[in-house]
Structures are given as structure tokens and as C-alpha cells.
Motif scaffolding. Sequence first.
Motif, short mmCIF file in Angstrom:
data_model
loop_
_atom_site.label_atom_id
_atom_site.label_comp_id
_atom_site.label_asym_id
_atom_site.label_seq_id
_atom_site.Cartn_x
_atom_site.Cartn_y
_atom_site.Cartn_z
N MET A 1 -14.92 2.72 -7.31
CA MET A 1 -15.04 2.46 -5.87
C MET A 1 -14.62 1.04 -5.54
O MET A 1 -13.96 0.79 -4.52
CB MET A 1 -16.48 2.71 -5.42
CG MET A 1 -16.90 4.17 -5.48
SD MET A 1 -18.65 4.37 -5.08
CE MET A 1 -18.64 3.79 -3.39
N LEU A 2 -15.04 0.06 -6.38
CA LEU A 2 -14.68 -1.33 -6.13
C LEU A 2 -13.18 -1.53 -6.20
O LEU A 2 -12.58 -2.22 -5.38
CB LEU A 2 -15.40 -2.23 -7.14
CG LEU A 2 -15.23 -3.74 -6.94
CD1 LEU A 2 -15.77 -4.15 -5.58
CD2 LEU A 2 -15.94 -4.51 -8.04
N ARG A 3 -12.56 -0.86 -7.20
CA ARG A 3 -11.12 -0.98 -7.30
C ARG A 3 -10.43 -0.34 -6.11
O ARG A 3 -9.36 -0.76 -5.66
CB ARG A 3 -10.65 -0.35 -8.61
CG ARG A 3 -10.98 -1.17 -9.86
CD ARG A 3 -10.25 -0.63 -11.08
NE ARG A 3 -10.68 0.74 -11.40
CZ ARG A 3 -11.70 1.02 -12.21
NH1 ARG A 3 -12.40 0.03 -12.76
NH2 ARG A 3 -12.03 2.26 -12.46
N THR B 1 -7.89 -3.66 -2.28
CA THR B 1 -6.47 -3.32 -2.34
C THR B 1 -5.68 -4.44 -1.67
O THR B 1 -6.24 -5.35 -1.05
CB THR B 1 -6.20 -1.99 -1.62
OG1 THR B 1 -6.56 -2.13 -0.24
CG2 THR B 1 -7.02 -0.86 -2.25
N TRP B 2 -4.39 -4.36 -1.77
CA TRP B 2 -3.57 -5.40 -1.16
C TRP B 2 -3.67 -5.34 0.37
O TRP B 2 -3.54 -6.36 1.05
CB TRP B 2 -2.12 -5.25 -1.60
CG TRP B 2 -1.45 -4.00 -1.12
CD1 TRP B 2 -1.41 -2.79 -1.71
CD2 TRP B 2 -0.73 -3.87 0.13
NE1 TRP B 2 -0.73 -1.89 -0.94
CE2 TRP B 2 -0.27 -2.52 0.19
CE3 TRP B 2 -0.41 -4.73 1.17
CZ2 TRP B 2 0.45 -2.04 1.27
CZ3 TRP B 2 0.32 -4.25 2.23
CH2 TRP B 2 0.75 -2.92 2.29
N LYS B 3 -3.96 -4.15 0.91
CA LYS B 3 -4.12 -4.04 2.36
C LYS B 3 -5.39 -4.75 2.83
O LYS B 3 -5.39 -5.44 3.86
CB LYS B 3 -4.16 -2.57 2.76
CG LYS B 3 -2.84 -1.84 2.59
CD LYS B 3 -2.95 -0.40 3.09
CE LYS B 3 -1.62 0.33 2.94
NZ LYS B 3 -1.70 1.73 3.42
N SER B 4 -6.50 -4.55 2.08
CA SER B 4 -7.74 -5.20 2.48
C SER B 4 -7.64 -6.72 2.35
O SER B 4 -8.14 -7.47 3.19
CB SER B 4 -8.91 -4.68 1.63
OG SER B 4 -8.70 -4.97 0.25
N VAL B 5 -6.99 -7.19 1.29
CA VAL B 5 -6.80 -8.63 1.12
C VAL B 5 -5.95 -9.19 2.25
O VAL B 5 -6.23 -10.26 2.82
CB VAL B 5 -6.15 -8.92 -0.25
CG1 VAL B 5 -5.80 -10.40 -0.37
CG2 VAL B 5 -7.09 -8.52 -1.38
#
Length: 309
Positions: A57-59, A63-67
Motif C-alpha cells: 500500500m505504501l509503495r 508514486t511520481w504523481k503524488s510527489v
Amino acid sequence: MHRLTRTVGRSLRFAPRGSISRLNTPLTSIRHFSVPPVQKDDHDRNEGNDADKKGGMLRGLITWKSVLLLTVVGAGAWVWFDSRKREQMDKIKEVKAVGTASIGGPFSLGEQMDKIKEVKAVGTASIGGPFSLGDHNGRPTTDSDYRGSFMLLYFGFTHCPDICPAELQKMAGIMNRLEKVGFHKLVQPVFITIDPWRDSVSQVRDYVKEFHPSIIGLTGSPGAVTKVCKAYRVYVSKSGVVNEAKEKEDEDYLVDHSIILYLMGPDGKFIEFYSKTVDEEQAAEKIIRQIRKAIALGEGAAQGDGNTS
């Protein structure tokens, strides 16, 4: 194994007769037993599965979108705060020191009063309000009578042994300092008694004139004085008085109260206050700064109106 055989044989040799016949199991039938391996129970397996699920779930969340989203939001917040800070700094730079040692300086007294009236108070504290009292000459007066001028206000009583005289002396010193820069006619010092039972009109008049000729003393009915004290958030507590009847018989009592000088704007709105720890020089500097700021803002408003008309 041979050692074990010899040991058993030696034991049989010295065993009593008849006991050997009860040994039905031959020595050769002794078998070796292996210990089964320890297996993990269901609880351990479930903990491992939960850890794997959480990691997955953490992975999935990182994601690059959330960052990228967090970066954009953080940058936007920083830009907004920076712009607000720049606006405040620009407003501070616009406030110019206006007014010199005499009233006949850059602006006449009438021009200064007109510019001050144009200043609008925004986001002021809920201190102050309308009042209807009487001045030390017996004339009815209201808060609207002081519109267009700054009002330096103090609440006290004439029987005060030390605090009130010290604060009124500070008020007189402030007015003297304002006179040196030509701002004394822009500020009206006012003393309001919190002890209307003992402070008559004549007594208030004689009291305020001991400190400065420009101070106006106000008094009124107990109900009117109580109302204005509540409007200005003034703490008042009589000591040595049990009830109203004794209050009329025994006038030897003191009144505990707030020790504050209030600065009200030309529109009647609260600007700031000066506690007992603020001395005469500091308070005068703050008032001068407020007057110059009001004149500067009034000048800017007047120029703006002229350009748009």
C-alpha cells in the motif's frame, strides 16, 4: 552401540532370576526418533502477510504523481505567502513621515484634519463604543463630539492615591511631546471617572486641571459610566464597599481598575493601548507614528481619488 550392549548385558547378568523373562522387546528393536521441524503458527504468518500488504500500500501511495502534486502544492503555498509578505512591505514603504515641528509645516492643521478623516479603520479590535456623559463643565457630551481627532483616553477616579496621578502625569507628558512636533491639537486627552458616586462635575474639573489644561474630564450616572466601562473592557472592582447603602454612608473605599491608556482613531475606532509599563516617551513615539501614518494614508487616498475622477 557396542558399549550399550555390554552395559545392558552386564546388567542382565546380575539381574534376579525371572526378571529377564519380562523383557519382551529385544535390544535390536530400539529405534531412533527424529525431532520434527518447528513450524510457524498462523499468527506469525498473518503478521508477515500484513507487513507485505502495508508495504504494498505504501509503495502504491508514493508514486511520481503524488510527489509531483505535493511539490506543486508546496510551491503554490510558498508563492502565496511570499506575495502577501511583499504586499505588506510595500504598504509599509508607502507610509511617509509627514509633519514637522510646527503646524505651518508641509500641511496646515485643517489639511491634516481633512486627511486624517479620510483614513478608514479595517479589522480593528472590539474595544470602544458610543457613550453619553457630561464633561467637567457640566455640558452633555458624546463620543461623536470627538470625531475627527485622535482621542487619548484613561479611566480612573479622583480619590486614587497613586496610580491615577502617575498615569495622568504621563498623559500630560505625552501631550507636551506632541506639542513639540505640532501634533498636540490633533489629539484630545480625556479622563473618564469610574467612581461617579464620589466624583462630581466640579471635583473632576479641579482634578484634571492639575495635570494639563487640554485634558477633558467626563462623568455621569452610575449606569452610563458602567456602560462605557464595559464598552472599553475596563476592569472595575470596588474594595471596602459592601452594598449601595454603605456606599452612600462610607466614602472611604478604593477602586481597583485597569491601568491603560487607549488611543482611539479619528473615526472613533480603537487603534492601540499603552499599559503601565509603556513610559511617556515610548507612548508619544507610538502616537506620533500613528498620526503620521494616518496623514500619509489620507494623502494617498486623496491622490488616488484625484487620478480616477
